[in-house]
Scaffold this motif. Structure first.
Motif, PDB file in Angstrom:
ATOM      1  N   GLU A 478      34.093 -10.010  32.917  1.00  0.00           N
ATOM      2  CA  GLU A 478      32.760 -10.432  32.466  1.00  0.00           C
ATOM      3  C   GLU A 478      32.211 -11.531  33.371  1.00  0.00           C
ATOM      4  O   GLU A 478      30.995 -11.594  33.623  1.00  0.00           O
ATOM      5  CB  GLU A 478      32.835 -10.935  31.028  1.00  0.00           C
ATOM      6  N   HIS A 482      28.642 -11.478  35.204  1.00  0.00           N
ATOM      7  CA  HIS A 482      27.712 -12.594  34.972  1.00  0.00           C
ATOM      8  C   HIS A 482      27.299 -13.241  36.292  1.00  0.00           C
ATOM      9  O   HIS A 482      26.124 -13.599  36.481  1.00  0.00           O
ATOM     10  CB  HIS A 482      28.378 -13.632  34.068  1.00  0.00           C
ATOM     11  N   SER A 486      23.473 -13.348  37.946  1.00  0.00           N
ATOM     12  CA  SER A 486      22.849 -14.650  38.189  1.00  0.00           C
ATOM     13  C   SER A 486      22.290 -14.772  39.604  1.00  0.00           C
ATOM     14  O   SER A 486      21.628 -15.763  39.914  1.00  0.00           O
ATOM     15  CB  SER A 486      23.859 -15.780  37.939  1.00  0.00           C
TER      16      SER A 486
END
Length: 620
Positions: A478, A482, A486
């Protein structure tokens, strides 16, 4: 029944000879005292381990010590033998070149030989001669049959074959380039030392070494050693690696004890016979990234070790620079599973996308401590056996590809459970590392062992689900997704296609496969995913990247801080020279929105604090 013979020996009271299967072992004993003086213990160190008159155990211990000494001596002799062979080969090549040069100088030539010119060797009717005319310039087929080779005359009057001229020119050009630059660049390539200062171990070697040397980054005290402490590689001299107390200079990924770090570096450099004066150093050091942390590395490196210049970086940055400069991959996402933490860091053209960095406070240290807790609660108290349990973790654990399915197998009885294993603990006399055996096999007599079942795959599972042990953070898969999300939108596909996994905690069997599968399940379906395969050794990958950067002659183009720079500007120069990052994500988004409103092509302006020219990323 075997008998035990006792005979006198000058200088000792007795010598006991114990027959073994292969040889007879002579054990010298201290001369006995009179009854009035009382009994003399053979070895005060053994009083808490065995009876003083247990001569069989004493003889076995002495035999093991002799084997260890002989083994170490043989290893050193093999190293010397390899060096001698290398020197013999080098000497043979020098003599062959000298004989060739002398022979070529005897070849007739009807002109004055000038250094720097190429001369073509021909043979006609058994007579050799040099000519300035190349074979294809004659226009005569018979000249091709007479042609023997081409050589260039060097200024030192040696001859260089035509097929080796380019390599020689490249080496000379490099040396001249370094000399023109002056200062630290005048040093030769053997003067660059690469030190990956990891929390668990140092990866250290020169840029000419093929492999780094791994040295423990710790000072160790053993209970059975009353006075001695083991610094760095001295740990290999510790006979019984049980009940150890560690002093580590790095906590949570940052150096917090510089006195300890200095002692370890001093021992590491001395053990490798490395002269640090007037040399350059490539050092992985995270402290310079956090101004609030104390960083006295430069004071040690320039004043104590007297390095001439230092390049500070991080392990992830070395991988990114290697990807950009050597592999020509502009975007890379580095997953660093280390001892103290796990980092996910995206890079473009070697520049860090700072706001997309993700840190997880789970690493190899947390896994070892958790395994000690589980085993101590369920079977045997091993809270002081950090070294043994860490080896057990490396030997037994694996990453499950289907956790629920493996839990079903783990609940079965031993005869139907292919996951359960027995780990025979080392006794440090006949065995210095634990052994994994099948639970169905009979246990060895007089040996301690532990049984590992669900622990084998539940422990690495913490990296993917830290919440299992109460750590309120996302898992590594994860974190990768992420980090990608970003980053600027047009960089995301390129980052997903170049994911590099490194660090000692990623060496569990099945780690890369599980990571790839979970990232794919979270990632945008429009993105292609590639987790790089073929990393030779995840633990030393950053060091190897630094060495290959030097081989490709790109290490000199990286920023360096010399001793003179440091004395003049102090620590302020460090951050501006080494911290290479993109603009913030907000600035990038605003730039993209403005360009979209103008209906123009998206061109991102990336810059560092000391680089102002924009870089075109539209090709990504």
């Amino acid at each position: 029944m075997e008998t035990m013979e006792t005979c006198s020996n000058e200088g000792f009271g007795h010598v006991v000879s114990l027959p073994t299967s292969a040889r007879r072992i002579n054990v010298p004993l201290v001369a006995p005292r009179s009854e009035e003086e009382g009994r003399l213990v053979v070895s005060s160190r053994q009083t808490d381990r065995m009876e003083a008159d247990d001569l069989v155990s004493l003889a076995c211990q002495l035999a093991n010590a002799r084997d260890l000494v002989k083994g170490r001596a043989c290893d050193r002799l093999r190293d010397i033998a390899r060096q001698m062979e290398h020197l013999q080969m080098a000497a043979r090549e020098i003599l062959q070149d000298a004989q060739r040069d002398e022979d070529l100088h005897q070849v007739p030539c009807n002109m004055a030989k000038q250094p720097g010119r190429i001369y073509h060797l021909y043979s006609k009717n058994g007579q050799r001669f040099f000519s300035l005319i190349a074979p294809h310039e004659w226009g005569q087929p018979e000249k091709l049959e007479q042609y023997s080779g081409s050589y260039r005359l060097e200024f030192d009057r040696s001859w260089t074959p035509i097929d080796e001229v380019e390599k020689r020119d490249t080496d000379v050009e490099r040396i001249q380039h370094l000399m023109r630059r002056g200062g630290p660049a005048m040093l030769t390539f053997v003067d660059v030392l690469i030190l990956d200062n990891g929390a668990y171990s140092l990866k250290i070697g020169t840029s000419t070494d093929e492999y780094p040397r791994l040295i423990p980054n710790s000072i160790v005290k053993a209970k059975h050693e009353k006075k001695r402490v083991f610094v760095a590689d001295e740990f290999s001299e510790c006979v019984e690696k049980t009940a150890l107390f560690y002093v580590r200079p790095i906590e949570r990924g940052y150096v917090v004890n510089w006195d300890t770090q200095q002692k370890i570096w001093e021992r590491a450099f001395a053990s490798m016979s490395l002269e640090t004066q007037n040399k350059r150093l490539v050092l992985t050091d995270n402290n310079y990234l956090v101004p609030a942390l104390s960083d006295v590395a430069n004071e040690l490196l320039f004043e104590v070790f007297e390095f001439d210049a230092v390049h500070k970086t991080s392990a992830s940055s070395l991988v990114a620079e290697h990807s950009s400069r050597v592999l020509n991959e502009r975007c890379v996402l580095v997953v660093d599973c280390g001892f103290s933490f796990t980092h996910v860091a995206p890079f473009v053209d070697g520049l860090l996308i700072q706001e997309a960095v993700v840190r997880l406070d789970v690493g190899g240290k947390a896994l070892t401590n958790k395994l000690k807790d589980w085993i101590s609660y369920r079977q045997l108290n091993v809270m002081e056996e950090t070294h043994v349990i860490n080896e057990c973790k490396e030997d037994v654990c694996f990453v499950s590809q289907d956790f629920d399915r493996d839990m079903v197998f783990a609940r079965k009885k031993a005869m139907d459970n292919f996951l359960i294993k027995r780990y025979v603990l080392p006794d440090f006399e006949t065995r210095h590392r634990g052994v994994v055996t099948d639970i169905r096999e009979g246990a060895e007599p007089n040996s301690q062992s532990i049984t590992l079942n669900v622990e084998r795959f539940a422990l690495p599972e913490i990296l993917f689900n830290p919440s299992d042990i109460g750590v309120d953070q996302i898992g590594v898969a994860e974190a990768v997704v992420h980090s990608i999300q970003s980053c600027p939108e047009n960089l995301r596909p390129a980052l997903a296609e170049n994911v590099v996994v490194m660090g000692g905690s990623s060496k569990f069997p099945g780690f890369t496969e599980r990571l790839r599968k979970e990232i794919r399940s979270f990632l945008n379906a429009d993105y292609d995913l590639k987790v790089v395969e073929g990393v030779p050794d995840a633990e030393t990958h950053a060091w190897r990247c630094a060495r290959e950067l030097f081989e490709e002659k790109t290490l000199d183009t990286l920023p360096w801080v010399s001793r003179l720079d440091w004395l003049e500007h102090g620590e302020s120069l460090e951050y501006s020279r080494f911290f290479r990052t993109l603009r913030t994500s907000d600035e990038l988004r605003e730039l993209m929105l403005r360009e979209r409103e103008n209906a123009a092509d998206v061109v991102l302006d990336i810059s560092t604090s000391n680089i102002s020219e924009p870089t075109d990323l539209s090709s990504l």
